[in-house]
Design a protein around this motif. Structure first.
Motif, PDB file in Angstrom:
ATOM      1  N   LEU A 176       0.784  -1.232   0.000  1.00 25.92           N
ATOM      2  CA  LEU A 176       0.000   0.000   0.000  1.00 25.92           C
ATOM      3  C   LEU A 176       0.820   1.289   0.000  1.00 25.92           C
ATOM      4  N   PRO A 177       1.899   1.410   0.800  1.00 24.86           N
ATOM      5  CA  PRO A 177       2.588   2.708   0.853  1.00 24.86           C
ATOM      6  C   PRO A 177       3.001   3.264  -0.510  1.00 24.86           C
ATOM      7  N   PRO A 178       3.718   2.515  -1.365  1.00 27.67           N
ATOM      8  CA  PRO A 178       4.078   3.102  -2.668  1.00 27.67           C
ATOM      9  C   PRO A 178       2.863   3.349  -3.560  1.00 27.67           C
ATOM     10  N   PHE A 179       1.855   2.468  -3.498  1.00 24.63           N
ATOM     11  CA  PHE A 179       0.670   2.655  -4.346  1.00 24.63           C
ATOM     12  C   PHE A 179      -0.114   3.890  -3.917  1.00 24.63           C
ATOM     13  N   LYS A 180      -0.168   4.157  -2.619  1.00 22.94           N
ATOM     14  CA  LYS A 180      -0.873   5.351  -2.146  1.00 22.94           C
ATOM     15  C   LYS A 180      -0.203   6.630  -2.633  1.00 22.94           C
ATOM     16  N   LEU A 181       1.116   6.550  -2.856  1.00 23.71           N
ATOM     17  CA  LEU A 181       1.861   7.707  -3.335  1.00 23.71           C
ATOM     18  C   LEU A 181       1.869   7.797  -4.862  1.00 23.71           C
ATOM     19  N   GLY A 182       1.184   6.854  -5.515  1.00 25.28           N
ATOM     20  CA  GLY A 182       1.174   6.845  -6.968  1.00 25.28           C
ATOM     21  C   GLY A 182       2.443   6.283  -7.568  1.00 25.28           C
ATOM     22  N   LEU A 183       3.214   5.543  -6.762  1.00 17.69           N
ATOM     23  CA  LEU A 183       4.497   5.004  -7.204  1.00 17.69           C
ATOM     24  C   LEU A 183       4.434   3.492  -7.450  1.00 17.69           C
ATOM     25  N   GLY A 184       3.241   2.922  -7.413  1.00 18.89           N
ATOM     26  CA  GLY A 184       3.104   1.485  -7.612  1.00 18.89           C
ATOM     27  C   GLY A 184       3.011   1.116  -9.076  1.00 18.89           C
ATOM     28  N   GLY A 185       3.120  -0.169  -9.321  1.00 16.65           N
ATOM     29  CA  GLY A 185       3.009  -0.665 -10.682  1.00 16.65           C
ATOM     30  C   GLY A 185       3.454  -2.100 -10.770  1.00 16.65           C
ATOM     31  N   PRO A 186       3.441  -2.670 -11.960  1.00 14.82           N
ATOM     32  CA  PRO A 186       3.798  -4.082 -12.124  1.00 14.82           C
ATOM     33  C   PRO A 186       5.285  -4.332 -11.912  1.00 14.82           C
ATOM     34  N   ALA A 223      -8.560 -17.738  -4.281  1.00 17.83           N
ATOM     35  CA  ALA A 223      -9.805 -17.401  -4.972  1.00 17.83           C
ATOM     36  C   ALA A 223      -9.836 -18.076  -6.339  1.00 17.83           C
ATOM     37  N   PRO A 224     -11.032 -18.303  -6.896  1.00 17.48           N
ATOM     38  CA  PRO A 224     -11.148 -19.030  -8.177  1.00 17.48           C
ATOM     39  C   PRO A 224     -10.573 -18.302  -9.381  1.00 17.48           C
ATOM     40  N   ASN A 225     -10.268 -17.001  -9.231  1.00 15.83           N
ATOM     41  CA  ASN A 225      -9.797 -16.221 -10.382  1.00 15.83           C
ATOM     42  C   ASN A 225      -8.455 -15.548 -10.082  1.00 15.83           C
ATOM     43  N   PRO A 226      -7.355 -16.303 -10.197  1.00 15.37           N
ATOM     44  CA  PRO A 226      -6.043 -15.677 -10.040  1.00 15.37           C
ATOM     45  C   PRO A 226      -5.801 -14.681 -11.169  1.00 15.37           C
ATOM     46  N   VAL A 227      -4.918 -13.706 -10.923  1.00 17.68           N
ATOM     47  CA  VAL A 227      -4.659 -12.664 -11.914  1.00 17.68           C
ATOM     48  C   VAL A 227      -3.159 -12.503 -12.122  1.00 17.68           C
ATOM     49  N   SER A 228      -2.793 -11.809 -13.179  1.00 18.80           N
ATOM     50  CA  SER A 228      -1.383 -11.492 -13.388  1.00 18.80           C
ATOM     51  C   SER A 228      -0.976 -10.360 -12.448  1.00 18.80           C
ATOM     52  N   ASN A 229       0.323 -10.207 -12.272  1.00 13.98           N
ATOM     53  CA  ASN A 229       0.826  -9.122 -11.445  1.00 13.98           C
ATOM     54  C   ASN A 229       0.403  -7.763 -12.001  1.00 13.98           C
ATOM     55  N   ALA A 230       0.382  -7.649 -13.329  1.00 13.32           N
ATOM     56  CA  ALA A 230      -0.036  -6.395 -13.948  1.00 13.32           C
ATOM     57  C   ALA A 230      -1.511  -6.103 -13.664  1.00 13.32           C
ATOM     58  N   GLU A 231      -2.362  -7.132 -13.746  1.00  5.38           N
ATOM     59  CA  GLU A 231      -3.795  -6.957 -13.451  1.00  5.38           C
ATOM     60  C   GLU A 231      -4.004  -6.597 -11.988  1.00  5.38           C
ATOM     61  N   PHE A 232      -3.249  -7.230 -11.115  1.00  4.42           N
ATOM     62  CA  PHE A 232      -3.379  -6.929  -9.681  1.00  4.42           C
ATOM     63  C   PHE A 232      -2.963  -5.489  -9.408  1.00  4.42           C
ATOM     64  N   SER A 233      -1.847  -5.065  -9.997  1.00  6.64           N
ATOM     65  CA  SER A 233      -1.369  -3.697  -9.796  1.00  6.64           C
ATOM     66  C   SER A 233      -2.397  -2.681 -10.277  1.00  6.64           C
ATOM     67  N   SER A 234      -3.001  -2.957 -11.423  1.00 10.11           N
ATOM     68  CA  SER A 234      -4.022  -2.062 -11.960  1.00 10.11           C
ATOM     69  C   SER A 234      -5.237  -1.993 -11.033  1.00 10.11           C
ATOM     70  N   ALA A 235      -5.644  -3.152 -10.508  1.00  4.93           N
ATOM     71  CA  ALA A 235      -6.800  -3.193  -9.613  1.00  4.93           C
ATOM     72  C   ALA A 235      -6.528  -2.441  -8.315  1.00  4.93           C
ATOM     73  N   LEU A 236      -5.310  -2.572  -7.778  1.00  2.00           N
ATOM     74  CA  LEU A 236      -4.978  -1.873  -6.535  1.00  2.00           C
ATOM     75  C   LEU A 236      -4.911  -0.367  -6.775  1.00  2.00           C
ATOM     76  N   GLY A 237      -4.340   0.041  -7.898  1.00  2.00           N
ATOM     77  CA  GLY A 237      -4.322   1.458  -8.227  1.00  2.00           C
ATOM     78  C   GLY A 237      -5.726   2.018  -8.371  1.00  2.00           C
ATOM     79  N   LYS A 238      -6.597   1.248  -9.011  1.00  2.00           N
ATOM     80  CA  LYS A 238      -7.990   1.675  -9.187  1.00  2.00           C
ATOM     81  C   LYS A 238      -8.698   1.806  -7.847  1.00  2.00           C
ATOM     82  N   ALA A 239      -8.476   0.836  -6.946  1.00  2.00           N
ATOM     83  CA  ALA A 239      -9.121   0.878  -5.630  1.00  2.00           C
ATOM     84  C   ALA A 239      -8.677   2.105  -4.839  1.00  2.00           C
ATOM     85  N   LEU A 240      -7.440   2.531  -5.049  1.00  7.06           N
ATOM     86  CA  LEU A 240      -6.887   3.681  -4.326  1.00  7.06           C
ATOM     87  C   LEU A 240      -7.059   4.990  -5.103  1.00  7.06           C
TER      88      LEU A 240
END
Length: 295
Positions: A176-186, A223-240
């Motif tokens: 969360l810390p880097p993603f909250k600062l807009g520094l997250g990504g795949p 969970a039944p739907n695993p995702v790629s690291n890129a998809e996860f990063s995008s989803a976390l950025g969207k949530a934040l």
């Protein structure tokens, strides 16, 4: 039920304890004062497993103990601590079950999807082969020691736990810390699999194993739907509501973290086939809704 539980003060354990209010819990903890502060003083506490000579008085055992695998760089000594913090307690519990005249009916002993090792893009389930590396070696012996307790009187369930998503701890607390600062990504190309599970679903899965007499053996706790690291990063950025475009170079992670970086740069797409086939229902099956509920 009268339940013995290890690892109760961990990220998963304390949330599980909060859901087991109708049961009598005995908590095995090296720091009883801390455990009582975290979990409440109404439980029974044991400081050392040597205080037990049998488990005749317990209906079930839940074993979640283990040194955090990403807490420190994987030096030779740290690898030994990671292994033996899991192997030794599991072996002791299996031996206590075997030496009991009236053993617990259920032994739930945690493992991890690290059992499979790196798997590329191909989905895997409980019947898939493994890639032999350190994470597999930890889990293989961990599971073997737990399965020694399996008998006609004691059923053993082993959840291979994925990336647990929840509030106030776990994998997200580091992300969360880097993603909250807009520094997250795949990481790198972001194609590596991330097999996640919402904390509520993991706790529900463990309780389902505890209360469903037909459950036995290995279960992927993902969970039944695993995702790629890129998809996860995008989803976390969207949530934040933050951008998630900054790529973390695998080489930089390798230099900073050593061998442990492979947990981030490699991955698996793990499916919970066994649980689904036996009727378990996941509440969170989409990573976007899971992260939105948490963040």
């Amino acid at each position: 039920m009268n339940i013995l539980i290890t690892g109760a003060t961990g990220f998963v354990g304390k949330h599980l304890v909060a859901k087991l209010t109708e049961h009598k819990l005995t908590v095995l903890s090296r720091d009883i004062n801390h455990a009582a502060k975290v979990l409440g003083t109404h439980h029974t506490f044991i400081e050392d497993i040597s205080q037990l000579s049998h488990l005749n008085n317990f209906d079930a055992v839940i074993n979640l103990a283990g040194e955090p695998i990403v807490a420190k760089r994987w030096t030779k000594n740290q690898k030994i601590r990671i292994c033996h913090s899991r192997w030794d307690i599991t072996q002791n519990l299996s031996q206590l079950i075997a030496s009991s005249q009236h053993p617990p009916k259920t032994f739930i002993s945690a493992s991890a999807i690290g059992y499979y090792g790196r798997q590329g893009q191909e989905p895997v389930d409980e019947h898939s082969q493994f890639h032999d590396e350190f994470s597999h070696q930890i889990c293989q012996k961990w599971e073997q020691l737990a399965l020694e307790a399996d008998s006609s009187t004691t059923r053993v369930c082993i959840p291979r736990i994925g990336i647990v998503l929840g509030k106030n701890g776990g994998a997200l607390s580091k992300m969360l810390p880097p993603f909250k600062l807009g520094l997250g990504g795949p990481i790198g190309k972001g194609k590596q699999g991330m097999s996640w599970i919402h904390q509520d679903d993991l706790v529900a899965l463990i309780i389902w194993m505890l209360t469903t007499p037909t459950t036995r053996g290995i279960y992927n706790a993902t969970a039944p739907n695993p995702v790629s690291n890129a998809e996860f990063s995008s989803a976390l950025g969207k949530a934040l509501n933050r951008p998630a475009k900054i790529i973390a170079p695998p080489l930089a992670l390798r230099l900073a973290m050593g061998e442990m970086s492979e947990l981030l740069t490699e991955g698996q797409y793990v499916l919970p086939s066994h649980a689904l086939s036996e009727g378990f229902t996941f509440k969170f099956t989409d990573v976007n809704s899971a992260l939105a509920a948490i963040v």
